[in-house]
Motif scaffolding. Structure first.
Motif, mmCIF file in Angstrom:
data_model
loop_
_atom_site.group_PDB
_atom_site.id
_atom_site.type_symbol
_atom_site.label_atom_id
_atom_site.label_comp_id
_atom_site.label_asym_id
_atom_site.label_seq_id
_atom_site.Cartn_x
_atom_site.Cartn_y
_atom_site.Cartn_z
ATOM 1 N N LEU A 1 -2.415 -27.573 -90.705
ATOM 2 C CA LEU A 1 -3.144 -27.148 -89.533
ATOM 3 C C LEU A 1 -3.204 -28.392 -88.635
ATOM 4 O O LEU A 1 -3.849 -28.463 -87.600
ATOM 5 N N VAL A 2 -2.469 -29.675 -88.803
ATOM 6 C CA VAL A 2 -2.453 -30.729 -88.103
ATOM 7 C C VAL A 2 -1.530 -30.571 -86.760
ATOM 8 O O VAL A 2 -1.609 -31.280 -85.800
ATOM 9 N N GLY A 3 -0.700 -29.676 -86.499
ATOM 10 C CA GLY A 3 0.330 -29.185 -85.517
ATOM 11 C C GLY A 3 -0.230 -28.192 -84.673
ATOM 12 O O GLY A 3 0.605 -27.640 -84.045
ATOM 13 N N LEU A 4 -1.468 -27.663 -84.743
ATOM 14 C CA LEU A 4 -1.820 -26.531 -83.931
ATOM 15 C C LEU A 4 -1.768 -26.746 -82.600
ATOM 16 O O LEU A 4 -1.246 -25.891 -81.572
ATOM 17 N N ALA B 1 -1.876 -27.892 -76.010
ATOM 18 C CA ALA B 1 -3.321 -27.471 -75.988
ATOM 19 C C ALA B 1 -3.725 -27.059 -77.089
ATOM 20 O O ALA B 1 -2.964 -26.253 -77.890
ATOM 21 N N PHE B 2 -5.038 -27.313 -77.637
ATOM 22 C CA PHE B 2 -5.622 -26.916 -78.719
ATOM 23 C C PHE B 2 -6.174 -25.291 -78.587
ATOM 24 O O PHE B 2 -6.748 -24.992 -77.868
ATOM 25 N N ARG C 1 -9.700 -29.830 -84.341
ATOM 26 C CA ARG C 1 -9.204 -30.340 -83.109
ATOM 27 C C ARG C 1 -8.901 -31.958 -83.358
ATOM 28 O O ARG C 1 -8.119 -32.451 -82.805
ATOM 29 N N SER C 2 -10.053 -32.546 -84.099
ATOM 30 C CA SER C 2 -9.814 -33.790 -84.206
ATOM 31 C C SER C 2 -8.815 -34.602 -85.148
ATOM 32 O O SER C 2 -8.345 -35.622 -84.842
ATOM 33 N N ILE C 3 -8.141 -33.525 -85.855
ATOM 34 C CA ILE C 3 -7.007 -34.001 -86.665
ATOM 35 C C ILE C 3 -5.623 -33.541 -86.107
ATOM 36 O O ILE C 3 -4.458 -33.941 -86.861
#
Length: 131
Positions: free
Chosen positions: A59-62, A69-70, A127-129
């Protein structure tokens, strides 16, 4: 129109609570609801990942996978799951239903409001990770 509304709601809520508060609440929510499969660091290496019949995604490369853009709306819909038409037996839990079923409020929020708040906290943390 729904995407714009959902993005606006997410941005507004982040502004009201501040990112630090949302991230702490979201991290706690993540560790309880998501880390078992996605891992504490979000890399898809949680202790239950090997038990699934699919590869558990990182989930860290979304944001990176979405042109920097997230992908707020896609993450919201995936976590919530109540509005998606999924095939029976989808490996991703429908967290919107679970959060709504367990919702309690002392301030008068509806169960749906509580569920959406928990989901938005998770999204803020995710979003923060991002790397």
């Amino acid at each position: 129109m729904a995407a714009l509304t959902l993005s606006f709601i997410g941005a507004a809520l982040s502004g009201l609570t501040g990112p630090a508060v949302a991230d702490v609440v979201g991290e706690r929510e993540y560790m309880v609801a998501c880390a078992g499969c996605h891992g504490e660091s979000g890399l898809g290496d949680g202790p239950f990942a090997d038990l699934l019949n699919i590869e558990t995604p990182s989930l860290v490369g979304l944001s990176q996978a979405n042109g920097g853009a997230f992908p707020f709306e896609a993450v919201l819909m995936t976590i919530d799951g109540r509005d998606n038409l999924r095939p029976h037996g989808s490996p991703m839990p429908i967290w919107g239903e679970r959060f709504q079923a367990s919702a309690t409020s002392q301030r008068g929020e509806t169960a749906d409001m509580v569920a959406r708040g928990r989901i938005l906290s998770l999204i803020s943390y995710l979003r923060s990770i991002q790397q």
